[in-house]
Scaffold this active site. Sequence first.
Site, PDB file in Angstrom:
ATOM      1  N   ALA A 200      42.625  38.910  26.096  1.00  0.00           N
ATOM      2  CA  ALA A 200      43.940  38.711  25.419  1.00  0.00           C
ATOM      3  C   ALA A 200      45.039  38.469  26.439  1.00  0.00           C
ATOM      4  CB  ALA A 200      44.195  40.353  24.702  1.00  0.00           C
TER       5      ALA A 200
ATOM      6  N   GLN B 190      42.510  39.692  49.217  1.00  0.00           N
ATOM      7  CA  GLN B 190      41.105  39.360  49.042  1.00  0.00           C
ATOM      8  C   GLN B 190      40.905  38.141  47.996  1.00  0.00           C
ATOM      9  OE1 GLN B 190      39.498  43.308  48.112  1.00  0.00           O
ATOM     10  NE2 GLN B 190      39.083  42.764  45.935  1.00  0.00           N
TER      11      GLN B 190
ATOM     12  N   TYR C 191      40.977  42.226  28.625  1.00  0.00           N
ATOM     13  CA  TYR C 191      41.010  41.159  29.459  1.00  0.00           C
ATOM     14  C   TYR C 191      41.239  39.711  28.850  1.00  0.00           C
ATOM     15  CZ  TYR C 191      39.621  38.275  33.605  1.00  0.00           C
ATOM     16  OH  TYR C 191      39.789  37.337  34.824  1.00  0.00           O
TER      17      TYR C 191
ATOM     18  N   CYS D 168      52.422  46.162  47.837  1.00  0.00           N
ATOM     19  CA  CYS D 168      53.117  46.379  46.600  1.00  0.00           C
ATOM     20  C   CYS D 168      52.367  46.503  45.622  1.00  0.00           C
ATOM     21  CB  CYS D 168      54.207  45.328  46.563  1.00  0.00           C
ATOM     22  SG  CYS D 168      54.957  45.046  45.006  1.00  0.00           S
TER      23      CYS D 168
ATOM     24  N   ASP E 136      33.209  34.169  42.671  1.00  0.00           N
ATOM     25  CA  ASP E 136      32.372  35.054  43.539  1.00  0.00           C
ATOM     26  C   ASP E 136      33.230  35.862  44.271  1.00  0.00           C
ATOM     27  OD1 ASP E 136      29.815  34.776  46.376  1.00  0.00           O
ATOM     28  OD2 ASP E 136      30.508  36.504  45.094  1.00  0.00           O
TER      29      ASP E 136
HETATM   30  N1  LIG Z   1      36.431  36.740  39.907  1.00  0.00           N
HETATM   31  C1  LIG Z   1      36.333  36.184  38.624  1.00  0.00           C
HETATM   32  O1  LIG Z   1      35.293  35.618  38.093  1.00  0.00           O
HETATM   33  C2  LIG Z   1      37.393  35.393  38.044  1.00  0.00           C
HETATM   34  C3  LIG Z   1      39.089  35.832  38.347  1.00  0.00           C
HETATM   35  N2  LIG Z   1      40.065  35.414  37.692  1.00  0.00           N
HETATM   36  C4  LIG Z   1      41.374  36.078  37.823  1.00  0.00           C
HETATM   37  O2  LIG Z   1      41.749  35.427  39.353  1.00  0.00           O
HETATM   38  C5  LIG Z   1      42.660  36.580  39.883  1.00  0.00           C
HETATM   39  C6  LIG Z   1      42.221  37.031  41.113  1.00  0.00           C
HETATM   40  O3  LIG Z   1      41.197  37.610  40.826  1.00  0.00           O
HETATM   41  P1  LIG Z   1      39.895  37.847  41.922  1.00  0.00           P
HETATM   42  O4  LIG Z   1      40.471  37.128  43.254  1.00  0.00           O
HETATM   43  O5  LIG Z   1      38.443  37.412  41.430  1.00  0.00           O
HETATM   44  O6  LIG Z   1      39.866  39.598  42.105  1.00  0.00           O
HETATM   45  P2  LIG Z   1      39.791  40.481  43.518  1.00  0.00           P
HETATM   46  O7  LIG Z   1      39.568  41.695  42.765  1.00  0.00           O
HETATM   47  O8  LIG Z   1      38.771  39.783  44.310  1.00  0.00           O
HETATM   48  O9  LIG Z   1      41.137  40.119  43.937  1.00  0.00           O
HETATM   49  C7  LIG Z   1      42.750  40.538  43.438  1.00  0.00           C
HETATM   50  C8  LIG Z   1      43.270  41.286  44.324  1.00  0.00           C
HETATM   51  O10 LIG Z   1      44.607  41.630  43.517  1.00  0.00           O
HETATM   52  C9  LIG Z   1      45.069  42.922  43.922  1.00  0.00           C
HETATM   53  N3  LIG Z   1      45.701  43.726  42.897  1.00  0.00           N
HETATM   54  C10 LIG Z   1      45.027  44.108  41.768  1.00  0.00           C
HETATM   55  N4  LIG Z   1      45.983  44.789  41.009  1.00  0.00           N
HETATM   56  C11 LIG Z   1      47.089  44.920  41.832  1.00  0.00           C
HETATM   57  C12 LIG Z   1      48.298  45.377  41.593  1.00  0.00           C
HETATM   58  N5  LIG Z   1      48.657  46.104  40.597  1.00  0.00           N
HETATM   59  N6  LIG Z   1      49.416  45.093  42.558  1.00  0.00           N
HETATM   60  C13 LIG Z   1      49.037  44.081  43.588  1.00  0.00           C
HETATM   61  N7  LIG Z   1      47.718  43.722  43.841  1.00  0.00           N
HETATM   62  C14 LIG Z   1      46.754  44.068  43.025  1.00  0.00           C
HETATM   63  C15 LIG Z   1      43.808  43.603  44.563  1.00  0.00           C
HETATM   64  O11 LIG Z   1      44.114  44.558  45.377  1.00  0.00           O
HETATM   65  C16 LIG Z   1      42.999  42.339  45.018  1.00  0.00           C
HETATM   66  O12 LIG Z   1      43.326  42.087  46.361  1.00  0.00           O
HETATM   67  C17 LIG Z   1      42.669  37.521  38.813  1.00  0.00           C
HETATM   68  O13 LIG Z   1      43.913  37.412  37.909  1.00  0.00           O
HETATM   69  C18 LIG Z   1      41.651  37.430  37.773  1.00  0.00           C
HETATM   70  O14 LIG Z   1      41.773  37.921  36.627  1.00  0.00           O
HETATM   71  C19 LIG Z   1      39.915  34.698  36.411  1.00  0.00           C
HETATM   72  C20 LIG Z   1      38.709  33.980  36.278  1.00  0.00           C
HETATM   73  C21 LIG Z   1      37.432  34.473  37.146  1.00  0.00           C
HETATM   74  C1  LIG Z   2      33.652  40.092  34.404  1.00  0.00           C
HETATM   75  C2  LIG Z   2      34.872  40.723  35.430  1.00  0.00           C
HETATM   76  C3  LIG Z   2      35.556  39.645  35.899  1.00  0.00           C
HETATM   77  C4  LIG Z   2      36.020  38.565  34.724  1.00  0.00           C
HETATM   78  C5  LIG Z   2      36.143  37.279  35.517  1.00  0.00           C
HETATM   79  C6  LIG Z   2      36.347  36.430  34.312  1.00  0.00           C
HETATM   80  O1  LIG Z   2      37.558  36.042  34.246  1.00  0.00           O
HETATM   81  C7  LIG Z   2      35.455  36.042  33.676  1.00  0.00           C
HETATM   82  C8  LIG Z   2      35.565  35.005  32.506  1.00  0.00           C
HETATM   83  C9  LIG Z   2      34.325  35.048  31.597  1.00  0.00           C
HETATM   84  C10 LIG Z   2      34.807  35.989  30.569  1.00  0.00           C
HETATM   85  C11 LIG Z   2      33.840  35.481  29.388  1.00  0.00           C
HETATM   86  C12 LIG Z   2      33.318  34.257  29.904  1.00  0.00           C
HETATM   87  O2  LIG Z   2      32.313  33.733  29.483  1.00  0.00           O
HETATM   88  C13 LIG Z   2      34.254  33.737  30.882  1.00  0.00           C
HETATM   89  C14 LIG Z   2      33.542  32.539  31.755  1.00  0.00           C
HETATM   90  C15 LIG Z   2      33.382  31.421  30.841  1.00  0.00           C
HETATM   91  C16 LIG Z   2      32.820  30.239  31.574  1.00  0.00           C
HETATM   92  C17 LIG Z   2      32.895  29.081  30.796  1.00  0.00           C
HETATM   93  C18 LIG Z   2      32.186  27.971  31.561  1.00  0.00           C
HETATM   94  C19 LIG Z   2      31.721  26.816  30.583  1.00  0.00           C
HETATM   95  C20 LIG Z   2      31.263  25.438  31.102  1.00  0.00           C
HETATM   96  O3  LIG Z   2      30.772  25.774  32.471  1.00  0.00           O
HETATM   97  O4  LIG Z   2      31.400  24.379  30.743  1.00  0.00           O
END
Ligand SMILES: NC(=O)C1=CN([C@@H]2O[C@H](COP(=O)(O)OP(=O)(O)OC[C@H]3O[C@@H](n4cnc5c(N)ncnc54)[C@H](O)[C@@H]3O)[C@@H](O)[C@H]2O)C=CC1
Ligand SMILES: CCCCCC(=O)/C=C/[C@H]1C=CC(=O)[C@@H]1CCCCCCC(=O)O
Length: 261
Positions: free
Chosen positions: A153, A15, A151, A63, A187
């Site tokens: 860190a 997803q 998160y 997995c 999103d």
């Molecule tokens: N959505 C956001 O705002 C942001 C997300 N990220 C990063 O992007 C990456 C993907 O996140 P999203 O797609 O947003 O999240 P999401 O929750 O929509 O998808 C994450 C996927 O990883 C899988 N997953 C979680 N833990 C797992 C495990 N232990 N083993 C196997 N699969 C596992 C879940 O089942 C899910 O399908 C993450 O590393 C997240 O920290 C980074 C910045 C912003």
């Molecule tokens: C909240 C749960 C999912 C976390 C997703 C994520 O990684 C969020 C990051 C944000 C945490 C603190 C922040 O403010 C991060 C976003 C920062 C955006 C900065 C954009 C700056 C710009 O547009 O110039």
Amino acid sequence: MALAGKVALVTGGAQGIGRAVAGALLQNAAKVSLVDFNQEAGEQCITCFNQEFGSDNSLFIQCDVTDREKLQDAFKRTVEHFGKLDIVINNAGINNENNWVKTIEVNLTSVVKGTYLGLEHMSKEHGKQGGVIINVSSMAAFLHSPHQPVYTATKYGVVGFTRAIAEASEIENYGVRINVLCPAFVDTPLLQSIDQEEKMGKFYKHKDEIKHRMSIYGVLKPSLIAEGMLKIINDNSLNGAVMKITTSKGIHFQSYEPMSA
Ligand SMILES: NC(=O)C1=CN([C@@H]2O[C@H](COP(=O)(O)OP(=O)(O)OC[C@H]3O[C@@H](n4cnc5c(N)ncnc54)[C@H](O)[C@@H]3O)[C@@H](O)[C@H]2O)C=CC1
Ligand SMILES: CCCCCC(=O)/C=C/[C@H]1C=CC(=O)[C@@H]1CCCCCCC(=O)O
């Protein structure tokens, strides 16, 4: 790297961002192995991919990436199924300040393990053909969130590890390019964790402040993150690069001062 015929392993591919990049890879005639612990989401995703791209191009492997033996087996099964491995995207991640040990295990430890497994299957030091690894961090590594300290860190750690192992790859001539991608808010279902006290723990009371940040910084589409990943895969000059994706600047890169003596 031209994508047609290439084999990619995507953790967290069922997803969100992982599914988006897997779809983009399939649209470019690559083959994908989705490694995810969500059986239902994985099967639903594969059904859609098989209908759209044919049943020979996608594989779902249930997995938990924190289970090192299962993750190792997922890589092995991917190579056995498709015959090789060219691209690894260590994308799986969680936001859980309540169970912060788990957050470290998923977001950082498993990214390190996935990187080393990718090198085992792609590096010239193991007699392989080379490849590309993308590790997923976050803009939290540049604009820390006081309400997601662990998160934050883990995402700082992913940037530091990736830059270091990328330079090691260049020094040792592994033939594997290793880069990191730092999106702002995207999103995906991960954002639902903000409203879950069992995930936010003592920081739950600050959820509205996180939502305020989202209103300020905007929320990106997963398709833009996938676009950034394809840019990294296709640009053979990129190794050790830190790609940032924000609403204000789009796809851009962090620059660093050269290390002084
Ligand atoms: N959505 C956001 O705002 C942001 C997300 N990220 C990063 O992007 C990456 C993907 O996140 P999203 O797609 O947003 O999240 P999401 O929750 O929509 O998808 C994450 C996927 O990883 C899988 N997953 C979680 N833990 C797992 C495990 N232990 N083993 C196997 N699969 C596992 C879940 O089942 C899910 O399908 C993450 O590393 C997240 O920290 C980074 C910045 C912003
Ligand atoms: C909240 C749960 C999912 C976390 C997703 C994520 O990684 C969020 C990051 C944000 C945490 C603190 C922040 O403010 C991060 C976003 C920062 C955006 C900065 C954009 C700056 C710009 O547009 O110039």
